[in-house]
Every structure is written in structure tokens, then in C-alpha cells.
Design a protein around this motif. Structure first.
Motif, short mmCIF file in Angstrom:
data_model
loop_
_atom_site.label_atom_id
_atom_site.label_comp_id
_atom_site.label_asym_id
_atom_site.label_seq_id
_atom_site.Cartn_x
_atom_site.Cartn_y
_atom_site.Cartn_z
N ALA A 1 24.73 4.00 33.60
CA ALA A 1 25.95 4.15 34.27
C ALA A 1 26.79 2.96 34.01
N ALA A 2 27.95 3.00 33.68
CA ALA A 2 28.74 1.84 33.59
C ALA A 2 30.09 2.20 33.17
N SER A 3 31.03 1.40 33.47
CA SER A 3 32.31 1.81 33.07
C SER A 3 33.27 0.72 33.23
N PRO A 4 34.23 0.68 33.15
CA PRO A 4 35.50 0.11 33.17
C PRO A 4 36.09 -1.05 32.54
N VAL A 5 36.54 -1.95 32.25
CA VAL A 5 37.76 -2.54 31.80
C VAL A 5 37.78 -3.30 30.50
N ALA A 6 38.80 -3.17 29.75
CA ALA A 6 38.92 -3.93 28.54
C ALA A 6 40.35 -4.02 28.18
N GLU A 7 40.74 -3.46 27.05
CA GLU A 7 42.11 -3.59 26.62
C GLU A 7 42.76 -2.24 26.51
N ARG A 8 44.09 -2.23 26.60
CA ARG A 8 44.83 -1.01 26.46
C ARG A 8 45.91 -1.19 25.41
N THR A 9 46.21 -0.15 24.67
CA THR A 9 47.33 -0.20 23.75
C THR A 9 48.19 1.01 23.99
N THR A 10 49.37 1.03 23.43
CA THR A 10 50.28 2.16 23.68
C THR A 10 50.87 2.71 22.39
N THR A 11 50.09 2.69 21.34
CA THR A 11 50.57 3.22 20.07
C THR A 11 50.63 4.75 20.12
N ALA A 12 51.31 5.34 19.17
CA ALA A 12 51.49 6.80 19.17
C ALA A 12 50.22 7.53 18.80
N SER A 13 50.13 8.81 19.21
CA SER A 13 48.96 9.60 18.89
C SER A 13 48.83 9.78 17.38
N PRO A 14 47.57 9.70 16.87
CA PRO A 14 47.37 9.76 15.45
C PRO A 14 47.42 11.15 14.85
N ALA B 1 29.58 1.81 18.24
CA ALA B 1 29.80 3.23 18.54
C ALA B 1 31.28 3.51 18.74
N MET B 2 31.98 2.61 19.42
CA MET B 2 33.42 2.78 19.63
C MET B 2 34.19 2.74 18.32
N SER B 3 33.89 1.74 17.51
CA SER B 3 34.63 1.53 16.27
C SER B 3 34.41 2.67 15.28
N HIS B 4 33.15 2.95 14.97
CA HIS B 4 32.86 3.98 13.98
C HIS B 4 33.14 5.38 14.52
N GLY B 5 32.97 5.55 15.84
CA GLY B 5 33.28 6.84 16.43
C GLY B 5 34.77 7.15 16.37
N LEU C 1 36.60 -5.94 23.08
CA LEU C 1 36.39 -4.59 22.57
C LEU C 1 37.14 -4.43 21.25
N PRO C 2 36.60 -3.62 20.33
CA PRO C 2 37.32 -3.40 19.07
C PRO C 2 38.67 -2.75 19.34
N LYS C 3 39.69 -3.18 18.62
CA LYS C 3 41.05 -2.66 18.83
C LYS C 3 41.21 -1.35 18.07
#
Length: 268
Positions: free
Chosen positions: A34-47, A243-247, A186-188
Motif C-alpha cells: 500500500a502506498a501512495s502519494p507525492v512527487a512532482e506534477r507537470t502540465t504539458t499537453a496530452s501526448p 517501472a514508471m519510466s519504462h511504463g 521521480l522520473p520526469k
């Protein structure tokens, strides 16, 4: 879908895309995640603008080759059955200055960790897979969401290190002490991302135990991936980040009509 904890064995869940396209259950296992929450946020357009299909969601799932170390992939059926009763509990509302609002956020965290749906239920196609390494478990989920709901869930996830940095809850085995801290660096990747490490201290089988989990989510357009990784021996943050980056790369390829490479060219 959830991750289950049985005496001496840990099953971890990747929070966020419960009800994935593929199901899973782990054989007589024991603890989870179980775990969750905070790192960085960006607001770039949908890919991309393509709608995620069931086949596309399955194709976007990571494989052993996307993870470092000695992770072994399990069946979707096994991964979907992972649950951890250690995270079952009722938050003590008396400990919060603002009362009901903070308590509700923290209760949502515990419920989401157990149900593996920290981002809410996908509105479209979804799929999941899981990996084991010793007594650690990594649950990986991909799903299509309503954009407004997805953004709200990411905002909530990002607020937990402030709203629920430390709290207690009453569980079946006694008092739970929960701490939530930000995952650093976290990876950007993706259009927005959040990640936290959740530590739950409680009792299992009459013995004191500590469950540590990374929970991270990445938005790519209207789709998202969720990673839950950890166990009773701690958590390998590098595996969460891989997992985040390659996923994210795989999900972008699928959204843009490309076939993801069998394995990444290099690890981050």
C-alpha cells in the motif's frame, strides 16, 4: 483488486487501476502493499488522442525486462488477488485539526491501498500485472480514466504528505501507525505524476510488523499507470522509478500506434 498478506509472505499492490483487464490471485500469500502519494506534477499537453483498448492496455504493461534486479512476473490472475489486511483500518478523526476533511483523505488512502484503486476505477480499458522479488511485490496497472476524475485523484495523492503525513487508525489487530512521505526525484515522465512512500506499523499474527510501500502514478493524456511496490523488508525505490519510466514509454507507444520494444534500450 488487492494485495494479500498472509503469515510470512508479502503481496504488494500497485495502487490505482483496480478492476484491470486481467485478473490475478496469489497463492496462499501474506502481506501486501500500500502506498501512495507525492512527487512532482507537470502540465504539458496530452501526448495522444487514441482511445485505449483492452488489447492496447495489455500491450502497455511492463515486463521483467523493464525492471532492474531479479523480479519475476506472475500471472495477472495472481496479481489481481493480492491484498493486505494490515492496511484495513478506521482512521481516528480526533487527531486532526480540521477533522472530517483530513480524516476522509486518510481513510481514502487506507481504503485505496487495500482495494488497489487509489486513482478510482478506470472509466475505460484497463490491465494489470505483478512481479515478485523475495518477499516484495510490485503491482503495475494501466487504465483509461475520465480526465477530470484523474486530475482530482492526482491532486489528492499529491496532498497526502501534508494532510496525512502521520496518523493512526484502528485495525483488526490493534492500532496502526501510518506515515506518508514524498518519493524524491521521480522520473520526469508523462503529463503529470505523483508518488509517495507509505509506512504502516501494526501487528500481524501477534507480532509487530512494518509494511513499507511506494505508490506512484503517471498520467499520459487521459490514461494512467499506477505502481505499488514494497513489502515487510522495505522498498526498492529504483524499481518503482524504472517501472514508471519504462511504463510511460510503453504507454506512449501504444497510444501513438507503435509496438513497444521488447525491452528498454537502457535503464534510467
Amino acid at each position: 483488486m488487492t494485495a494479500v498478506l498472509a503469515a510470512g509472505t508479502l503481496l504488494v499492490t500497485t495502487a490505482g487501476c483496480g478492476g484491470g483487464e486481467d485478473g490475478a490471485s496469489s497463492a496462499g500469500s501474506a502481506s501486501s502493499v500500500a502506498a501512495s502519494p507525492v512527487a512532482e506534477r507537470t502540465t504539458t499537453a496530452s501526448p495522444g488522442k487514441d482511445t485505449l483498448t483492452p488489447a492496447g492496455a495489455r500491450t502497455a504493461l511492463i515486463t521483467e525486462g523493464d525492471l532492474e534486479d531479479d523480479w519475476t512476473q506472475v500471472s495477472a490472475k495472481d496479481a489481481a488477488s493480492w491484498e493486505d489486511e494490515l492496511v484495513v483500518g478506521t482512521v481516528d478523526t480526533q487527531q486532526f485539526l480540521t477533522g472530517k476533511t483530513q480524516a476522509a483523505d486518510c481513510q481514502r488512502l487506507l481504503d485505496g491501498l487495500y482495494g488497489d484503486d487509489l486513482l478510482g476505477r478506470p472509466s475505460g480499458a484497463s490491465a494489470l500485472t505483478g512481479f515478485t522479488e523475495g518477499v516484495s511485490r510490485l503491482l503495475y496497472q494501466v487504465g483509461a480514466y475520465d480526465r477530470d476524475d484523474l486530475d482530482e485523484s492526482l491532486d489528492w495523492l499529491g496532498s497526502l504528505t501534508t494532510e496525512c503525513d502521520q496518523f493512526t487508525a484502528k485495525g483488526p489487530g490493534g492500532t496502526l501507525t501510518v506515515q506518508v512521505v514524498e518519493i524524491s526525484s521521480l522520473p520526469k515522465v508523462g503529463d503529470a505524476r505523483e508518488g509517495v512512500t507509505v509506512t504502516v506499523k501494526g501487528t500481524s499474527g501477534g507480532e509487530p510488523v512494518t509494511l513499507t510501500l511506494d505508490v506512484a502514478a503517471v498520467r499520459v493524456g487521459d490514461d494512467a499507470i499506477t505502481v505499488t511496490n514494497g513489502g515487510y523488508d522495505g522498498v526498492d525505490h529504483d524499481s518503482t522509478k524504472a517501472a514508471m519510466s519504462h511504463g510511460t514509454t510503453r504507454l506512449k507507444d501504444v497510444r501513438e500506434g507503435r509496438t513497444p520494444a521488447p525491452e528498454p534500450s537502457e535503464f534510467d
